[in-house]
Design an enzyme around this catalytic site. Structure first.
Site, PDB file in Angstrom:
ATOM      1  CG  HIS A 157      -1.726  -1.218   1.401  1.00  0.00           C
ATOM      2  ND1 HIS A 157      -2.984  -1.424   0.889  1.00  0.00           N
ATOM      3  CD2 HIS A 157      -1.401  -2.368   2.050  1.00  0.00           C
ATOM      4  CE1 HIS A 157      -3.415  -2.632   1.220  1.00  0.00           C
ATOM      5  NE2 HIS A 157      -2.461  -3.236   1.923  1.00  0.00           N
ATOM      6  CB  SER A 288      14.156  22.355 -14.829  1.00  0.00           C
ATOM      7  OG  SER A 288      13.462  23.582 -14.911  1.00  0.00           O
ATOM      8  CE  LYS A 294      12.143  19.832 -11.128  1.00  0.00           C
ATOM      9  NZ  LYS A 294      11.375  18.776 -10.863  1.00  0.00           N
ATOM     10  CD  GLU A 301       9.029  12.127 -15.247  1.00  0.00           C
ATOM     11  OE1 GLU A 301       8.410  12.712 -14.348  1.00  0.00           O
ATOM     12  OE2 GLU A 301       9.843  12.710 -15.982  1.00  0.00           O
TER      13      GLU A 301
END
Ligand code: ARG
Length: 458
Positions: A157, A288, A294, A301
Site C-alpha cells: 500500500h 529544467s 532539477k 517517465e
C-alpha cells in the site's frame, strides 16, 4: 500515382484524395524484406507448377534478390506514390525485368502476402526483443548482486511494511521479465508460415509446389521459422482472415510494458528526495529550463507513459478485428501502425533500460536511516512472541498496543526499559528487542525463501 495492381474493370480513375487515404506505403514499406521472401517462394511454386519455365523463374528470382540487397543495405526507398509495399515491389520488378514481371503475381493475392509478411515480421522482431530482454535481465542481475548486502524497507500500500533484501527486490523484476521472456519465446517457437490462400479460396497451384518453394527457401536462409503444419494454418479462409497472432504478440508486449512501467514507477519514487534510496544515472535524466537544481527522471517517465500507447495499440487491433466478416477486409490494413509502433517502442525502451539499470546507485546511508523505523520490525516482534507460544492474534494485539504506547509516549521501542516492556509480555525484554529489531534478524528469520546463490555481477 504509380501503377496499380488492379483497374481493368473501372471506367473512372480513382479519386486523388481517396487514393491518398487508402495508401499504406508510408507504413508497410517496413515489410519489404518479407514481401520479397513471399515473391521468391511464389516464383519457385510457379516453376514447380509448370507456369514459369526455368529461365523465367531465374530472371524473376535474380531481380528479387537485387531488391533484397537494397533492403539489406538500408538503401531501399519505396515510391511514395505506390499504393502499398506489394504494389511497390511489383512495379520495381517491372523496371528490373520488364514484361516478365507481369507473371510474378500469377494466381496470387496481396491478402496472402500481407499475412505472410506480418507473421515473419513478428517472428523476426520477437527474436530481437528476446535478445534485448536478455540484456535487461543480466543488468538486473548485475544491479542486484552489486548491492546484494543491502536491505531496504519493503512496501505494501506504499506504506512501510517489512525489511527485504535488495537482491530480492531486483529479483522480483527479474522474475517478471523472465516470464515475459518465456511468453515471447513460446510465441516464437510456434510461429509458422503458410502460402497459397489466394485471395481467400486457395489457388490452382498445387500444395506440393508451394511446399517445395517454402522448403527450398527455408533451406537457403535457415531462419528458424517453420512451414505451418497444423490444421489451423491450412485453412485459406482462416489464413487471410486472422490476425490473432498480431494480437497475441501485442498482448505479450503489453504485459512486458506493464512490467517496465512498474519498474519505472518504483525507481522514480525511490529517487525522490522523500525516499532518497536511489541515485539515477545522469546520462538518462534531463534538467529544467527554469529550475537549475532539477534532475528529472525523464527516461522512466517516458517508459511509464508509453503504457498508454502500447495498451492502446492492443485495444486498437482487438477493436478493429472484432466485427469484421470473413474473410479479408480492408479494415485489416490498419493493424500495421499499432504493430510497428508497439514493437519499436518496446525495442527502444529495452535498449536504454539495460544501460540505465547498470548506472543506478543505491544510497546505503539514506536507506540505513529508513531502516531505523521501528515499525518495520513489528511483524518480527509478533513472530518472536509466537515462538514463545503466544497465540498469533494475541501476539498481534500485544505488539499493536506496544506500538501505540510508544507513539503516545513518544519513546522508541528500542529505548524502552524492561520494566516498560514486560507490561506487554513477560518475555519482551530490552535485550531481546535489540536483537530482533535489526535488518539482519528480519532477513535471517525468513525461512520460506530459497537460498540465494551469488551470481557473477557482470
Ligand atoms: N495493404 C493491404 C493490407 O495491408 C493488403 C492489400 C490487400 N488489398 C486488397 N484490396 N485486397 O491489408
Amino acid at each position: 500515382m504509380s501503377k496499380q495492381m488492379w483497374g481493368g474493370r473501372f471506367k473512372k480513375k480513382i479519386s486523388k484524395d481517396f487514393f491518398r487515404f487508402q495508401q499504406s506505403i508510408d507504413i508497410d514499406w517496413k515489410l519489404a524484406e518479407y514481401d520479397i521472401y513471399h515473391s521468391i517462394i511464389h516464383t519457385t511454386a510457379l516453376k514447380e507448377a509448370g507456369i514459369l519455365n526455368r529461365s523465367e523463374a531465374k530472371k524473376l528470382t535474380d531481380g528479387l534478390a537485387d531488391i533484397f540487397k537494397e533492403v539489406q543495405r538500408g538503401a531501399f526507398k519505396p515510391d511514395s506514390s505506390s499504393e502499398d509495399i506489394h504494389t511497390d515491389i511489383q512495379n520495381r520488378m517491372e523496371e528490373k525485368v520488364g514484361e516478365l514481371a507481369q507473371k510474378l503475381h500469377t494466381l496470387r493475392s496481396r491478402n496472402d502476402q500481407v499475412v505472410f509478411d506480418q507473421k515473419w515480421y513478428c517472428y523476426k522482431e520477437g527474436i530481437y526483443i528476446l535478445s534485448l530482454l536478455n540484456v535487461v535481465l543480466s543488468s538486473l542481475n548485475y544491479l542486484g548482486n552489486k548491492y546484494r548486502d543491502i536491505t531496504l524497507p519493503g512496501y505494501t500500500h506504499t506504506q512501510r511494511a517489512q525489511i527485504v533484501s535488495f537482491l530480492d527486490y531486483t529479483g522480483a523484476f527479474f522474475c517478471m521479465f523472465e516470464r515475459d521472456f518465456e511468453r515471447l519465446d513460446n510465441f516464437i517457437k510456434k510461429s509458422s508460415i503458410y502460402i497459397g490462400s489466394g485471395a481467400l479460396a486457395g489457388s490452382a497451384i498445387p500444395k506440393s509446389a508451394y511446399s517445395e518453394g517454402i522448403k527450398k527457401f527455408l533451406k537457403k536462409i535457415k531462419p528458424g521459422i517453420k512451414e505451418g503444419k497444423s490444421k489451423t494454418v491450412k485453412n485459406s479462409l482462416d489464413n487471410v482472415s486472422s490476425r490473432d497472432f498480431v494480437i497475441e504478440f501485442l498482448n505479450i508486449l503489453s504485459i512486458l510494458q506493464m512490467h517496465l512501467s512498474r519498474l519505472a514507477e518504483d525507481f522514480i519514487l525511490f529517487s525522490t528526495k522523500e525516499f532518497n534510496f536511489f541515485d539515477l544515472p545522469e546520462e538518462f535524466c534531463t534538467g529544467s529550463s527554469l529550475m537549475p537544481h532539477k534532475k528529472n527522471p525523464d527516461f522512466l517517465e517516458l517508459v511509464r507513459g508509453s503504457s498508454g500507447k502500447i495498451y492502446g495499440n492492443l485495444v486498437s487491433i482487438l477493436t478493429t478485428m472484432k466485427g469484421i466478416p470473413l474473410t479479408y477486409n480492408r479494415d485489416m490494413q490498419l493493424d500495421k501502425e499499432p504493430l510497428f509502433s508497439s514493437t519499436e517502442t518496446i525495442e527502444d525502451e529495452l535498449s536504454v533500460m539495460s544501460d540505465f539499470l547498470r548506472g543506478v546507485k543505491v544510497k546505503k546511508g539514506q536507506i540505513a536511516i529508513a531502516l531505523e523505523d521501528q515499525e518495520l520490525y513489528a511483524t518480527e516482534l509478533v513472530e518472536f512472541l509466537v515462538n514463545k507460544d503466544v497465540a498469533f492474534r494475541v501476539a498481534h494485539d500485544i505488539i499493536g498496543k506496544l506500538i501505540r504506547y510508544s507513539e503516545d509516549k513518544n519513546i522508541n521501542i528500542k529505548e524502552m526499559k524492561d520494566a516498560d516492556l514486560v507490561k506487554f509480555h513477560e518475555k519482551l525484554t530490552a535485550k531481546e528487542i535489540k536483537k530482533i529489531m535489526t535488518p539482519e534478524y528480519a532477513i535471517a528469520s525468513k525461512k520460506s525463501l530459497p537460498k540465494k546463490k551469488r551470481t557473477s555481477s557482470n
